[in-house]
Design an enzyme around this catalytic site. Structure first.
Site, PDB file in Angstrom:
ATOM      1  CB  SER A   3      -0.709  -0.046   1.368  1.00 16.36           C
ATOM      2  OG  SER A   3      -0.154   0.442   2.411  1.00 16.36           O
ATOM      3  CE  LYS A   4      -0.056   8.285  -2.149  1.00 14.66           C
ATOM      4  NZ  LYS A   4      -0.796   9.007  -2.751  1.00 14.66           N
ATOM      5  NE  ARG A   5      -2.203   3.631   5.328  1.00 18.66           N
ATOM      6  CZ  ARG A   5      -3.105   2.652   5.855  1.00 18.66           C
ATOM      7  NH1 ARG A   5      -2.845   2.482   7.200  1.00 18.66           N
ATOM      8  NH2 ARG A   5      -3.996   2.161   5.270  1.00 18.66           N
ATOM      9  CG  ASN A   6       3.234  -1.123   4.099  1.00 20.01           C
ATOM     10  OD1 ASN A   6       2.860  -0.115   4.900  1.00 20.01           O
ATOM     11  ND2 ASN A   6       2.977  -2.093   3.847  1.00 20.01           N
ATOM     12  N   GLY A   7       5.202   2.886   1.789  1.00 22.90           N
ATOM     13  CA  GLY A   7       5.777   3.449   0.713  1.00 22.90           C
ATOM     14  C   GLY A   7       7.048   2.710   0.136  1.00 22.90           C
TER      15      GLY A   7
END
Ligand code: GLU
Length: 472
Positions: free
Chosen positions: A252-256
């Site tokens: 996910s974007k959060r786990n960039g």
């Protein structure tokens, strides 16, 4: 029919490596079969839209050497290629389905839907729209439309029987029609849902192979029913298992860290990323591991895509990247690596900088790593650990070697690696000391640490004055 595949990202300004891998597979299926690769922007969820996102997608694909045959910036005959510019089309086709009895207007309010949801919750059942609007009379519908009552258009699902989805990777999957929701095709704001737009567009753009994440596999029964309702031919489906993050979770974007651009900015070569990603979920017939794009196009075969999800492993990516860095010409390597060097190089000659960078060409996993590797050449102060200090005291020959180096190095007239190498040989002959005792003491004295590049290179790069100063 010419094979045609499409990459259909939402313009979020971000591409994680799972999305990129899908794009690569789509490209390879098209090119392996002599077909076309289409870029379609799926921006029907306007809340997620990000300024500049289309350029971002173009840049990413370009860096990866994925050439777009048709798309927003190179219109072919099936455009526009941005869904928000195709709204009239979706409406037309939704109405066609209403006309044919495969879809209906739904005027239910948010409150009514909420009540249905609550009832489903209470019965611990998944929410399915109860189909009440499919029973409205023609008059009621017309009256509502005239009054401007907001509506959506829903797909009318069969309530009995099964629908088969045929997939290249997962085989035949049977879905009970009773679990299918009368899903929304057209929203009240006139935008289509993804579930509707993808079918209409894939048909109109003559897409022959739909390659996408496995999360869409179960939904595909609904798409098949849409194809059938229109009387359209279905594409070949190739659903691909997920790429999981290194923690085993969904990317996910959060786990960039798993974003292509982040990797690129950290100094991973796009060719290496592509090579690594293709092998996450696809296996070639031989055990070849390094593939150029040309070789991938030649060898790719969708029948060898894996059913199981794969896990992103930065160590393996580092291995690929190191191989690709090593294979660069010195000139290309220097062009690549120079921008990553953030140490203060004021007062250093170009020759010195290039020499420094080249020494690490064969030892580098990714661009940014260079700064750590070359640290010892930019530290003004050196720190010698307790163990190394003890080592320096551990043998009476060590001061003898150090003194010999000091004398010989001071005598060097022309500061170059060859002369330094000669000095090392001379010290060896003069003192009769070899091996660890010949190399380690000088390394520790001049850099603080016991390992580093080839000793003559290390001495050369630290510089004559500094070496002499540190040996004293
Ligand atoms: N817009 C969808 C996504 O980004 C595309 C899915 C598909 O390829 O059909 O997940």
């Amino acid at each position: 029919m010419t094979p045609r595949t499409r990459f259909a990202p939402s313009p979020t300004g971000f591409m994680h490596i799972g999305n990129l891998r899908t794009a690569i597979f789509e490209y390879l299926v098209a090119k392996h079969n002599g077909g076309k690769f289409i870029l379609r922007i799926e921006d029907t969820d306007q809340n997620r839209k990000v300024e500049g996102a289309i350029d971002f997608i173009y840049n990413t694909l370009k860096l990866c050497d994925i050439k777009i045959d048709e798309g927003p910036n190179n219109e072919g005959e099936f455009g526009p290629y941005i869904q928000s510019e195709r709204l009239d089309l979706y409406k037309k086709y939704a109405l066609e389905l209403v006309e044919k009895g495969h879809a209906y207007y739904c005027f239910c309010t948010e409150q009514e839907l909420e009540e249905m949801r609550e009832r489903a919750n209470a019965r611990k059942k998944p929410f399915l729209y109860d189909g009440r609007c499919s029973k409205l009379s023609k008059e009621t519908i017309e009256e509502n439309l005239k009054k401007g009552v907001p509506y959506v258009i829903r797909q009318k699902m069969p309530k009995t029987g099964t629908t088969i989805v045929d997939d290249v990777v997962y085989g035949k999957i049977k879905i009970d029609n009773s679990v299918l929701d009368d899903q929304i095709l057209l929203k009240s704001d006139g935008y289509p849902t993804y579930n509707f737009a993808n079918v209409v567009d894939d048909h109109l753009m003559q897409i022959t192979h739909v390659i996408r994440g496995k999360e869409y596999l179960d939904q595909t029964a609904k798409y098949n029913l849409l194809y059938d309702a229109f009387g359209w031919e279905k594409p070949t489906y190739i659903h691909v298992a997920m790429v999981l993050g290194s923690d085993g979770n969904k990317l996910s974007k959060r786990n960039g860290d798993a974003s292509f651009m982040d990797l690129y900015n950290d100094g991973y070569l796009p060719e290496a990323i592509v090579n690594y990603l293709v092998l996450l979920g696809w296996s070639p017939e031989t055990n070849q591991e390094i593939f150029s794009m040309e070789e991938l196009i030649k060898n790719f075969n969708e029948n060898r895509i894996s059913k199981s999800s794969s896990q992103y492993d930065v160590k393996k990516l580092n291995w690929f990247n190191a191989k690709y860095i090593k294979a660069l010409s010195d000139e290309d390597y220097l062009k690549f690596i120079r921008p990553f060097l953030t140490h203060d190089v004021r007062g250093k000659s170009e020759e010195w900088i290039n020499k420094l960078l080249l020494i690490y060409k064969d030892h580098l996993s990714f661009g940014k790593e260079i700064n750590d590797l070359v640290n010892i050449f930019f530290n003004n102060e050196i720190n010698i650990s307790k163990e190394n200090e003890e080592f320096l005291q551990s043998d009476e020959n060590i001061p003898v070697v150090i003194n010999a180096y000091k004398e010989e190095i001071a005598k060097i007239k022309e500061w170059n690696v060859e002369n330094i190498a000669e000095v090392i040989t001379r010290v060896k002959e003069k003192t009769g000391i070899k091996g660890k005792l010949l190399y380690m003491p000088i390394r520790i004295k001049i850099s603080g640490i016991e390992h580093g590049p080839e000793l003559p290179d290390e001495i050369y790069l630290i510089g004559q004055d500094k070496v002499l100063e540190r040996l004293s």
